[in-house]
Design an enzyme around this catalytic site. Structure first.
Site, PDB file in Angstrom:
ATOM      1  N   ARG A  32       0.754  -1.241   0.200  1.00 12.28           N
ATOM      2  CA  ARG A  32      -0.221  -0.212   0.134  1.00 12.28           C
ATOM      3  C   ARG A  32       1.383   1.490   0.029  1.00 12.28           C
ATOM      4  O   ARG A  32       0.918   2.422   0.742  1.00 12.28           O
ATOM      5  CB  ARG A  32      -1.242   0.045   0.928  1.00 12.28           C
ATOM      6  CG  ARG A  32      -2.611  -1.159   1.507  1.00 12.28           C
ATOM      7  CD  ARG A  32      -2.940  -0.479   2.173  1.00 12.28           C
ATOM      8  NE  ARG A  32      -3.634  -1.874   2.819  1.00 12.28           N
ATOM      9  CZ  ARG A  32      -3.948  -1.885   3.574  1.00 12.28           C
ATOM     10  NH1 ARG A  32      -4.069  -1.324   4.954  1.00 12.28           N
ATOM     11  NH2 ARG A  32      -4.212  -3.008   4.060  1.00 12.28           N
ATOM     12  N   ARG A  57      -2.733   6.849   1.658  1.00 13.17           N
ATOM     13  CA  ARG A  57      -3.235   7.706   2.324  1.00 13.17           C
ATOM     14  C   ARG A  57      -2.652   8.550   3.258  1.00 13.17           C
ATOM     15  O   ARG A  57      -2.556   9.583   3.586  1.00 13.17           O
ATOM     16  CB  ARG A  57      -5.182   7.389   2.986  1.00 13.17           C
ATOM     17  CG  ARG A  57      -5.866   7.584   2.239  1.00 13.17           C
ATOM     18  CD  ARG A  57      -7.203   6.389   2.544  1.00 13.17           C
ATOM     19  NE  ARG A  57      -7.096   5.296   3.239  1.00 13.17           N
ATOM     20  CZ  ARG A  57      -7.546   4.113   3.662  1.00 13.17           C
ATOM     21  NH1 ARG A  57      -8.832   4.540   4.236  1.00 13.17           N
ATOM     22  NH2 ARG A  57      -7.914   3.136   4.361  1.00 13.17           N
ATOM     23  N   ARG A  69      -6.715  11.891  -5.116  1.00 12.57           N
ATOM     24  CA  ARG A  69      -7.927  11.373  -4.394  1.00 12.57           C
ATOM     25  C   ARG A  69      -8.803  12.345  -4.581  1.00 12.57           C
ATOM     26  O   ARG A  69     -10.304  12.224  -5.162  1.00 12.57           O
ATOM     27  CB  ARG A  69      -7.787  10.913  -3.351  1.00 12.57           C
ATOM     28  CG  ARG A  69      -8.481  10.076  -2.223  1.00 12.57           C
ATOM     29  CD  ARG A  69      -9.187   8.699  -3.071  1.00 12.57           C
ATOM     30  NE  ARG A  69      -9.970   7.749  -2.240  1.00 12.57           N
ATOM     31  CZ  ARG A  69     -11.257   8.294  -2.150  1.00 12.57           C
ATOM     32  NH1 ARG A  69     -11.406   9.211  -2.734  1.00 12.57           N
ATOM     33  NH2 ARG A  69     -12.300   7.786  -1.350  1.00 12.57           N
ATOM     34  N   ASP A  80      -6.689  -1.510  -6.826  1.00 15.00           N
ATOM     35  CA  ASP A  80      -7.550  -1.815  -5.601  1.00 15.00           C
ATOM     36  C   ASP A  80      -8.297  -3.677  -6.923  1.00 15.00           C
ATOM     37  O   ASP A  80      -8.429  -4.170  -7.902  1.00 15.00           O
ATOM     38  CB  ASP A  80      -8.636  -1.916  -5.545  1.00 15.00           C
ATOM     39  CG  ASP A  80      -8.818  -2.498  -4.163  1.00 15.00           C
ATOM     40  OD1 ASP A  80      -8.659  -1.312  -3.559  1.00 15.00           O
ATOM     41  OD2 ASP A  80      -9.996  -3.275  -3.758  1.00 15.00           O
ATOM     42  N   TYR A 120     -14.889 -11.571  -0.224  1.00 15.81           N
ATOM     43  CA  TYR A 120     -15.440 -10.219  -0.428  1.00 15.81           C
ATOM     44  C   TYR A 120     -17.081 -10.603  -1.516  1.00 15.81           C
ATOM     45  O   TYR A 120     -18.105  -9.813  -1.102  1.00 15.81           O
ATOM     46  CB  TYR A 120     -15.131  -9.086  -1.404  1.00 15.81           C
ATOM     47  CG  TYR A 120     -13.998  -8.477  -0.745  1.00 15.81           C
ATOM     48  CD1 TYR A 120     -14.558  -7.442   0.870  1.00 15.81           C
ATOM     49  CD2 TYR A 120     -12.567  -8.583  -0.228  1.00 15.81           C
ATOM     50  CE1 TYR A 120     -13.478  -6.996   1.207  1.00 15.81           C
ATOM     51  CE2 TYR A 120     -11.603  -8.303   0.760  1.00 15.81           C
ATOM     52  CZ  TYR A 120     -12.044  -7.734   1.744  1.00 15.81           C
ATOM     53  OH  TYR A 120     -11.424  -6.876   1.648  1.00 15.81           O
TER      54      TYR A 120
HETATM   55  O1  CP3 Z   1      -0.177  -0.580  -2.795  1.00 13.69           O
HETATM   56  C1  CP3 Z   1      -1.027  -0.189  -3.629  1.00 13.69           C
HETATM   57  O2  CP3 Z   1      -0.566   1.488  -3.296  1.00 13.69           O
HETATM   58  C2  CP3 Z   1      -1.701  -0.119  -4.481  1.00 13.69           C
HETATM   59  C3  CP3 Z   1      -2.614   0.263  -4.345  1.00 13.69           C
HETATM   60  C4  CP3 Z   1      -3.618  -1.252  -3.795  1.00 13.69           C
HETATM   61  C5  CP3 Z   1      -4.703  -0.155  -3.148  1.00 13.69           C
HETATM   62  N1  CP3 Z   1      -5.550  -1.761  -2.518  1.00 13.69           N
HETATM   63  C6  CP3 Z   1      -5.402   0.912  -3.449  1.00 13.69           C
HETATM   64  C7  CP3 Z   1      -6.764   1.060  -2.198  1.00 13.69           C
HETATM   65  C8  CP3 Z   1      -3.470  -2.219  -3.666  1.00 13.69           C
HETATM   66  C9  CP3 Z   1      -2.593  -3.316  -4.136  1.00 13.69           C
HETATM   67  C10 CP3 Z   1      -4.875  -2.762  -3.249  1.00 13.69           C
HETATM   68  C11 CP3 Z   1      -5.225  -4.249  -2.322  1.00 13.69           C
HETATM   69  C12 CP3 Z   1      -6.488  -5.103  -2.013  1.00 13.69           C
HETATM   70  N2  CP3 Z   1      -7.310  -4.188  -2.259  1.00 13.69           N
HETATM   71  C13 CP3 Z   1      -6.058  -5.971  -1.081  1.00 13.69           C
HETATM   72  C14 CP3 Z   1      -5.030  -6.656  -0.834  1.00 13.69           C
HETATM   73  C15 CP3 Z   1      -3.633  -5.782   0.165  1.00 13.69           C
HETATM   74  C16 CP3 Z   1      -3.548  -6.188   1.554  1.00 13.69           C
HETATM   75  O3  CP3 Z   1      -3.880  -4.438   1.798  1.00 13.69           O
HETATM   76  O4  CP3 Z   1      -3.672  -6.863   2.370  1.00 13.69           O
HETATM   77  C17 CP3 Z   1      -7.489  -5.974   0.094  1.00 13.69           C
HETATM   78  C18 CP3 Z   1      -7.760  -6.747   0.776  1.00 13.69           C
HETATM   79  C19 CP3 Z   1      -8.572  -4.682  -0.549  1.00 13.69           C
HETATM   80  C20 CP3 Z   1     -10.014  -4.097  -0.228  1.00 13.69           C
HETATM   81  C21 CP3 Z   1      -9.190  -2.820   0.361  1.00 13.69           C
HETATM   82  N3  CP3 Z   1      -9.956  -2.091  -0.817  1.00 13.69           N
HETATM   83  C22 CP3 Z   1     -10.086  -2.731   1.247  1.00 13.69           C
HETATM   84  C23 CP3 Z   1     -10.376  -3.288   2.760  1.00 13.69           C
HETATM   85  C24 CP3 Z   1     -10.256  -1.196   1.003  1.00 13.69           C
HETATM   86  C25 CP3 Z   1      -9.740  -0.162   2.003  1.00 13.69           C
HETATM   87  C26 CP3 Z   1     -11.339   0.347   2.790  1.00 13.69           C
HETATM   88  C27 CP3 Z   1     -11.473   1.367   3.935  1.00 13.69           C
HETATM   89  O5  CP3 Z   1     -12.345   2.769   3.468  1.00 13.69           O
HETATM   90  O6  CP3 Z   1     -10.675   1.103   4.690  1.00 13.69           O
HETATM   91  C28 CP3 Z   1     -10.028  -0.948   0.097  1.00 13.69           C
HETATM   92  C29 CP3 Z   1      -9.845   0.597  -0.556  1.00 13.69           C
HETATM   93  C30 CP3 Z   1      -8.347   0.791  -1.221  1.00 13.69           C
HETATM   94  N4  CP3 Z   1      -7.797   0.241  -2.490  1.00 13.69           N
HETATM   95  C31 CP3 Z   1      -7.867   2.437  -0.428  1.00 13.69           C
HETATM   96  C32 CP3 Z   1      -6.187   2.333  -0.798  1.00 13.69           C
HETATM   97  C33 CP3 Z   1      -5.111   3.288  -1.595  1.00 13.69           C
HETATM   98  C34 CP3 Z   1      -8.341   3.337   0.324  1.00 13.69           C
HETATM   99  C35 CP3 Z   1      -9.779   3.913  -0.412  1.00 13.69           C
HETATM  100  C36 CP3 Z   1      -9.513   5.466  -0.572  1.00 13.69           C
HETATM  101  O7  CP3 Z   1      -8.601   5.920  -0.533  1.00 13.69           O
HETATM  102  O8  CP3 Z   1     -10.049   5.744  -0.014  1.00 13.69           O
END
Ligand code: CP3
Length: 343
Positions: A23, A27, A36, A73, A151
């Site tokens: 990640r 954020r 964003r 994502d 999911y």
């Molecule tokens: O790593 C990186 O920088 C690349 C981007 C990336 C995102 N999601 C961006 C994201 C990657 C590799 C993911 C993968 C992902 N998404 C996983 C597996 C990775 C891990 O860490 O285990 C999972 C389980 C998800 C599903 C998902 N997407 C969740 C649970 C969430 C969080 C929701 C929240 O609001 O907390 C997301 C959203 C997400 N994906 C964000 C980002 C930067 C945050 C959204 C935002 O900016 O508001």
């Protein structure tokens, strides 16, 4: 030009040990928050190749990592299989139409038809490759079929996984059909990411620990290996990183044709080295919360260097960076990895 990161994934000797962060675009970066905010909804950002490219490149410039990770994502896959994904503020991802029976599964789009809808991802990759420095690698990724299925079946994130586990023990045939359909899409999706230009594949099995160890191979690992076999058969020059989070009890049983095993922060690196270090390059595994303290970060980076000796290792966090980590501390982590390994 040889990319140090790709060489390190294949276990070749490199001038220093490369580092990236899970990640890493996200954020904790004010520059990310700005883009964003312009995009509005999170999915808009994933669907906009120009903006997704911009945030993918930010950490390379700002914190100095050795590889960029595609910004997207894992859940765009089920979204393009025809499910209705939304990100609800403060609650995370939601599907309004979870997959609970054969009829739900049948209405999902499979194979090539689904993989070819993810054009915005492939376009993002092409844009990143145009702008990324020659010596930096681009990591593409997917969720493991099991993590995606949690999911798709639950309809949202879960602490108990009770709906998918009920299926696992009372209707395993249906769960296997869901996993097989997702696996087919993921194979083609990753193949198209490779064709668009990624240098490395990472498969995230974030919710691996939800499966009891004796069932882990059957419901998750074997599908990850099937994806790796498919990609290795056609693209042996592309390294594959497997990241199953929280499965120390499975380390004795790990098998498959891939290059790097991502060690999560709850598994001691020395233990992973003992079990897997001869067969696979190891990635990881600093506990991400150490980033709150520069001293704790340095202590861990030095310990990892001591254990791995700069060989068959890629520095990383043992899971994702949290949004309130100071950017300065993230930079400190990268600098320390480079310092101890001789950059
Ligand atoms: O790593 C990186 O920088 C690349 C981007 C990336 C995102 N999601 C961006 C994201 C990657 C590799 C993911 C993968 C992902 N998404 C996983 C597996 C990775 C891990 O860490 O285990 C999972 C389980 C998800 C599903 C998902 N997407 C969740 C649970 C969430 C969080 C929701 C929240 O609001 O907390 C997301 C959203 C997400 N994906 C964000 C980002 C930067 C945050 C959204 C935002 O900016 O508001």
């Amino acid at each position: 030009m040889n990319k140090i990161f790709v060489d390190a994934c294949f276990g070749k000797e490199t001038p220093y040990t490369p580092v990236w962060m899970m990640r890493q675009a996200g954020r904790y970066l004010p520059e990310y928050m700005e883009v964003r905010a312009q995009a509005g909804d999170f999915l808009n950002l994933c669907h906009d190749p120009k903006k997704a490219c911009e945030v993918s490149l930010q950490p390379v410039d700002i914190v100095g990592v050795d590889a960029a990770i595609l910004f997207s994502d894992i859940l765009v896959i089920p979204d393009e299989m025809g499910m209705d994904l939304s990100f609800v503020k403060g609650e995370g991802p939601k599907f309004s139409d979870p997959v609970r029976d054969e009829a739900d599964l049948d209405r999902l789009i499979g194979g090539e038809a689904a993989a070819s809808k993810l054009t915005y991802v492939y376009d993002t990759i092409k844009l990143i490759k145009e702008q990324l420095a020659e010596d930096k690698a681009l990591i593409g990724f997917t969720g493991a079929p099991w993590t995606l299925a949690t999911y798709m079946i639950e309809g949202e994130g879960t602490k108990t996984y009770n709906i998918c586990k009920k299926m696992m023990y009372s209707n395993p045939e249906l769960l296997h059909k869901i996993l097989a359909k997702v696996t087919e899409v993921v194979k083609l999706y990753m193949e198209k990411q490779i064709q668009a230009g990624i240098d490395v594949v990472q498969i995230f099995d974030s919710w691996a620990a939800a499966i009891e160890p004796s069932k882990y191979d059957e419901f998750s690992w074997k599908y990850m290996v099937e994806i790796a076999d498919y990609l290795k058969g056609k693209y042996p020059h592309i390294p594959i990183i497997m990241f199953p989070k929280g499965v120390p009890a499975f380390l004795d049983k790990v098998y498959g044709n891939f290059d790097v095993f991502g060690v999560d922060w709850s598994t001691p690196m020395a233990f992973a080295k003992d079990k897997l270090g001869d067969k696979y390059v190891l990635q990881g595994n600093m506990e991400p919360c150490r980033l709150y303290s520069k001293e704790s970060t340095t202590e861990c980076v030095e310990a990892l260097q001591e254990i791995m000796g700069g060989k068959r290792h890629i520095f990383n966090l043992g899971h994702g960076i949290l949004p309130d980590v100071p950017v300065e501390n993230a930079k400190h982590f990268i600098n320390e990895c480079h310092r101890v390994s001789g950059k």
